[in-house]
Design a protein around this motif. Structure first.
Motif, PDB file in Angstrom:
ATOM      1  N   ALA A  84       4.371  10.687  -5.876  1.00 35.31           N
ATOM      2  CA  ALA A  84       5.585  11.146  -6.515  1.00 35.31           C
ATOM      3  C   ALA A  84       6.069  10.917  -7.515  1.00 35.31           C
ATOM      4  N   GLY A  85       4.922  10.971  -8.641  1.00 36.36           N
ATOM      5  CA  GLY A  85       4.641  11.319 -10.227  1.00 36.36           C
ATOM      6  C   GLY A  85       5.240  10.040 -10.690  1.00 36.36           C
ATOM      7  N   LEU A  86       5.883   8.772  -9.938  1.00 31.59           N
ATOM      8  CA  LEU A  86       6.447   8.030 -10.901  1.00 31.59           C
ATOM      9  C   LEU A  86       5.424   6.771 -11.720  1.00 31.59           C
ATOM     10  N   GLN A  87       4.113   7.028 -11.111  1.00 35.21           N
ATOM     11  CA  GLN A  87       2.905   6.528 -12.353  1.00 35.21           C
ATOM     12  C   GLN A  87       1.718   7.348 -12.154  1.00 35.21           C
ATOM     13  N   ASP A  88       0.761   7.460 -13.117  1.00 35.19           N
ATOM     14  CA  ASP A  88      -0.380   7.721 -12.851  1.00 35.19           C
ATOM     15  C   ASP A  88      -1.243   7.303 -11.908  1.00 35.19           C
ATOM     16  N   SER A  89      -1.030   6.039 -12.273  1.00 36.12           N
ATOM     17  CA  SER A  89      -2.192   5.147 -11.616  1.00 36.12           C
ATOM     18  C   SER A  89      -2.124   4.742 -10.325  1.00 36.12           C
ATOM     19  N   PHE A  90      -3.116   4.515  -9.160  1.00 39.20           N
ATOM     20  CA  PHE A  90      -2.937   4.489  -7.670  1.00 39.20           C
ATOM     21  C   PHE A  90      -4.366   3.785  -7.189  1.00 39.20           C
TER      22      PHE A  90
ATOM     23  N   LEU B 270       0.341  -1.366  -0.313  1.00 39.68           N
ATOM     24  CA  LEU B 270      -0.376  -0.021   0.468  1.00 39.68           C
ATOM     25  C   LEU B 270       0.602   1.567  -0.057  1.00 39.68           C
ATOM     26  N   MET B 271       1.947   1.520   1.148  1.00 40.54           N
ATOM     27  CA  MET B 271       2.575   2.063   0.649  1.00 40.54           C
ATOM     28  C   MET B 271       4.297   3.128  -0.292  1.00 40.54           C
ATOM     29  N   ARG B 272       3.801   1.711  -0.771  1.00 41.27           N
ATOM     30  CA  ARG B 272       4.221   1.978  -1.911  1.00 41.27           C
ATOM     31  C   ARG B 272       3.500   1.892  -3.248  1.00 41.27           C
ATOM     32  N   GLU B 273       2.484   1.866  -3.680  1.00 39.79           N
ATOM     33  CA  GLU B 273       1.757   2.627  -4.331  1.00 39.79           C
ATOM     34  C   GLU B 273       1.380   4.148  -3.824  1.00 39.79           C
ATOM     35  N   TYR B 274       1.584   4.112  -2.785  1.00 37.32           N
ATOM     36  CA  TYR B 274       0.613   5.519  -2.208  1.00 37.32           C
ATOM     37  C   TYR B 274       2.142   6.790  -2.887  1.00 37.32           C
ATOM     38  N   TYR B 275       3.664   6.107  -1.848  1.00 36.82           N
ATOM     39  CA  TYR B 275       4.657   6.854  -2.841  1.00 36.82           C
ATOM     40  C   TYR B 275       5.124   7.295  -4.387  1.00 36.82           C
ATOM     41  N   ARG B 276       4.953   5.783  -5.256  1.00 34.31           N
ATOM     42  CA  ARG B 276       4.962   5.826  -6.712  1.00 34.31           C
ATOM     43  C   ARG B 276       3.684   6.804  -7.221  1.00 34.31           C
ATOM     44  N   HIS B 277       2.691   6.948  -6.538  1.00 33.23           N
ATOM     45  CA  HIS B 277       1.621   8.135  -7.515  1.00 33.23           C
ATOM     46  C   HIS B 277       2.148   9.068  -6.925  1.00 33.23           C
TER      47      HIS B 277
ATOM     48  N   VAL C 172      12.734   4.144   2.974  1.00 29.98           N
ATOM     49  CA  VAL C 172      11.810   4.900   3.729  1.00 29.98           C
ATOM     50  C   VAL C 172      12.248   6.208   2.559  1.00 29.98           C
ATOM     51  N   TYR C 173      11.122   7.160   1.720  1.00 35.96           N
ATOM     52  CA  TYR C 173      11.147   8.074   1.064  1.00 35.96           C
ATOM     53  C   TYR C 173      10.763   8.800   1.446  1.00 35.96           C
ATOM     54  N   LEU C 174      11.791  10.604   0.986  1.00 35.57           N
ATOM     55  CA  LEU C 174      11.392  11.485   1.679  1.00 35.57           C
ATOM     56  C   LEU C 174      11.336  12.306  -0.117  1.00 35.57           C
ATOM     57  N   VAL C 175      10.123  12.297  -0.214  1.00 32.82           N
ATOM     58  CA  VAL C 175       9.919  12.682  -1.414  1.00 32.82           C
ATOM     59  C   VAL C 175       9.799  14.633  -1.105  1.00 32.82           C
ATOM     60  N   VAL C 176      10.213  15.029  -2.294  1.00 32.87           N
ATOM     61  CA  VAL C 176      10.489  16.686  -2.139  1.00 32.87           C
ATOM     62  C   VAL C 176      10.035  17.359  -3.637  1.00 32.87           C
TER      63      VAL C 176
ATOM     64  N   ASP D 290      14.204  11.902  -2.428  1.00 34.70           N
ATOM     65  CA  ASP D 290      13.508  11.851  -4.063  1.00 34.70           C
ATOM     66  C   ASP D 290      13.591  13.544  -4.144  1.00 34.70           C
ATOM     67  N   ILE D 291      14.169  14.016  -4.897  1.00 37.37           N
ATOM     68  CA  ILE D 291      14.532  16.137  -4.986  1.00 37.37           C
ATOM     69  C   ILE D 291      13.744  16.211  -6.515  1.00 37.37           C
ATOM     70  N   GLY D 292      14.251  15.248  -7.111  1.00 40.45           N
ATOM     71  CA  GLY D 292      13.739  15.382  -8.273  1.00 40.45           C
ATOM     72  C   GLY D 292      12.382  15.429  -9.262  1.00 40.45           C
ATOM     73  N   ALA D 293      12.291  16.579 -10.649  1.00 41.97           N
ATOM     74  CA  ALA D 293      11.566  17.334 -11.188  1.00 41.97           C
ATOM     75  C   ALA D 293      10.548  16.600 -11.903  1.00 41.97           C
ATOM     76  N   ARG D 294       9.140  16.571 -11.426  1.00 45.06           N
ATOM     77  CA  ARG D 294       8.866  15.006 -12.466  1.00 45.06           C
ATOM     78  C   ARG D 294       7.467  16.029 -12.149  1.00 45.06           C
ATOM     79  N   PRO D 295       6.416  15.974 -13.034  1.00 41.73           N
ATOM     80  CA  PRO D 295       5.428  16.500 -13.687  1.00 41.73           C
ATOM     81  C   PRO D 295       4.627  16.276 -13.248  1.00 41.73           C
ATOM     82  N   ASN D 296       4.165  15.178 -12.208  1.00 44.17           N
ATOM     83  CA  ASN D 296       3.151  15.189 -11.249  1.00 44.17           C
ATOM     84  C   ASN D 296       3.123  13.869  -9.898  1.00 44.17           C
ATOM     85  N   LYS D 297       4.209  15.598  -9.543  1.00 47.87           N
ATOM     86  CA  LYS D 297       4.782  14.720  -8.321  1.00 47.87           C
ATOM     87  C   LYS D 297       3.451  16.021  -7.372  1.00 47.87           C
TER      88      LYS D 297
END
Ligand SMILES: [Zn+2]
Length: 496
Positions: free
Chosen positions: A26-32, A17-24, A283-287, A261-268
């Protein structure tokens, strides 16, 4: 019930669940897609599972870790059981909200981005127009779904045999919500006189308005503290955090399992967040660095969650690493967040020689939050103790309690949407008290620049290693022998 198998499946579920949350986010995937995750672990949240864990909890004779673990597992199962019952309406709410737009002066604004637009809008009348459109959309488009959600939560609690949703949460989270509400109401009474004297000058200085002119629509703009932007450049954001950690003896770049995770992504997500996928190993710190005081405060808050998760002892059982009293993790998050308003820290890390305006602003903001959450707790106790027939009467009660606390005309329309699931408001309130007491403990032992002491870092790491095994009361008792006391918060704000 095979408890070890249950724990293993629960941990895999949490991780997925947390991985899905992170990837969505963080802008790594559109789907959730959380539905398949629930489906794969359907056994975790059946009525049978809840009943078996409840029987186990009622049989727990040990007064220590066994009892803690069984209650945490029961809390986890009940949360999932209610989540299963409410997932359709929650998904519908999320879908409607995500697609909802409001129209203000011929311009279309996304419902979810509206508070950000308000925060960046210098014109008070336009902020109020956005607010009016938001409230109309909340009532018309989301109101029936919010009611359905709350009625369903209430029905689940009584089906499971509790007197109310409030009684259920108090039991599962081992928090005496009524006693806490008594303490926070006393805090609000004690600060009622000084509140306008603290907030008033800050409103005048930053927004150019008096208390009597303040509207709810102005709060996002006030919290944004735009006039402080020059002191908080985006380029210093992540560095100031890693430097602060180094002062505490923690080399973030060498921490295994921590990813910045500091990279710029469109849907982050524009707001920083922490995703503890595996505790402590991933553990991811997304910024998405923007700069400004609010951005620093958010990064440090999420950084506190990140360090807590990353330093948790991998040998602890699943319950203590991933479940338990969230007041604990929020305490560490606020401890780091409050550095960004600490004069010692501001002078050392950002060369801010005269932080008096920022300190006064932060104090006013903290008082607004404390008084708002004290009123929310009082209101949510009434809401979650009520039966379906009396829900409508609560709209005025909500506006009355929040309006009195903040001394603002407060709208009725958000009475079913401005609600924290599972009394999370109580975690914030307990965390604000515990953080104040922990911070004063660190200051007493290691001085005003405690954040530059490796020994203070040792104390924190020892606390972090324990995950969320203890609750807020137990942790404080162990650390200083004190009880949670909002008198410390009053004193910390200079109001006692
Ligand atoms: Zn938090």
């Amino acid at each position: 019930m095979n408890l070890d198998a249950y724990r293993q499946s629960a941990e895999t579920f949490t991780e997925e669940l947390m991985r899905e949350y992170y990837r969505h986010h963080a802008g790594l995937q559109d789907s959730f897609e959380i539905e398949p995750i629930y489906a794969r672990h359907a056994d975790l949240f059946t009525r049978d599972a809840v009943d078996a864990l409840r029987a186990l909890d009622s049989r727990a004779t040990d007064d220590g870790d066994q009892r803690r673990r069984s209650r945490m597992l029961l809390d986890f199962a009940v949360e999932g059981y209610i989540g299963e019952a409410t997932k359709t309406v929650e998904e519908e709410l999320a879908r409607t909200e995500a697609g909802l737009t409001i129209e203000v002066g011929g311009e279309r604004i996304g419902f979810r981005e509206a508070p950000v637009v308000q925060a960046n809008e210098a014109d008070a009348d336009r902020r109020a127009e956005i607010e009016a459109a938001l409230l109309a959309a909340t009532r018309e488009r989301l109101g029936p779904r919010h009611r359905e959600l709350i009625e369903c939560q209430h029905a689940c609690a009584t089906d499971l045999g509790w007197a109310s949703y409030a009684a259920m949460c108090a039991y599962l989270k081992r928090i005496d919500l009524e006693a806490l509400s008594g303490q926070t109401a006393a805090f609000s009474r004690a600060s009622a006189q000084t509140y306008p004297r603290v907030l008033g000058p800050e409103l005048r200085r930053t927004l150019g308005i008096d208390m009597s002119e303040l509207r709810r629509a102005d709060l996002p703009r006030f919290f944004r503290a735009a006039e402080q932007d020059r002191h908080f450049p985006a380029g210093r954001l992540t560095d100031s955090f890693t430097e602060t950690m180094r002062g505490l003896g923690i080399k973030v770049s060498e921490q295994r399992g921590v990813t910045f995770d500091i990279g710029a992504r469109p849907n982050k997500s524009p707001r920083a967040f922490c995703a503890p996928v595996r505790v402590p190993g991933e553990v991811y710190l997304v910024v998405a660095p923007v700069g400004g005081w609010d951005d620093f405060a958010t990064l440090f808050h999420e950084g506190g969650h990140t360090e807590h998760a990353a330093n948790t002892d991998p040998e602890l059982p699943f319950e203590f690493r991933c479940l338990g009293d969230n007041s604990i993790s929020e305490t560490y998050a606020f401890l780091m967040q409050h550095l960004v308003e600490n004069p010692e820290w501001l002078a050392r890390k950002l060369d801010l020689d005269d932080p008096s305006e920022l300190v006064a602003h932060a104090k006013a903001q903290r008082l607004v939050y404390l008084r708002r959450y004290a009123a929310k707790l009082a209101y949510e106790l009434e809401l979650h103790g009520a039966d379906a027939a009396s829900l409508d009467a609560l709209a005025d009660r909500y506006a009355g309690l929040l309006g009195d606390a903040l001394q603002i005309q407060w709208p009725t329309q958000t009475f079913l949407s401005d609600v924290d699931e599972g009394f999370y408001c109580a975690c914030y309130l307990r965390a604000w008290a515990l953080e104040t007491q922990l911070r004063s403990h660190l200051r007493e032992r290691f001085g005003p620049a405690w954040f530059e002491s490796g020994e203070a870092g040792e104390v924190l790491r020892a606390l972090w290693r324990d995950g969320q095994r203890l609750d807020a009361e137990e942790l404080l008792e162990d650390l200083t022998g004190e009880r949670l006391d909002f008198g410390f918060v009053l004193a910390d704000l200079g109001l006692s």
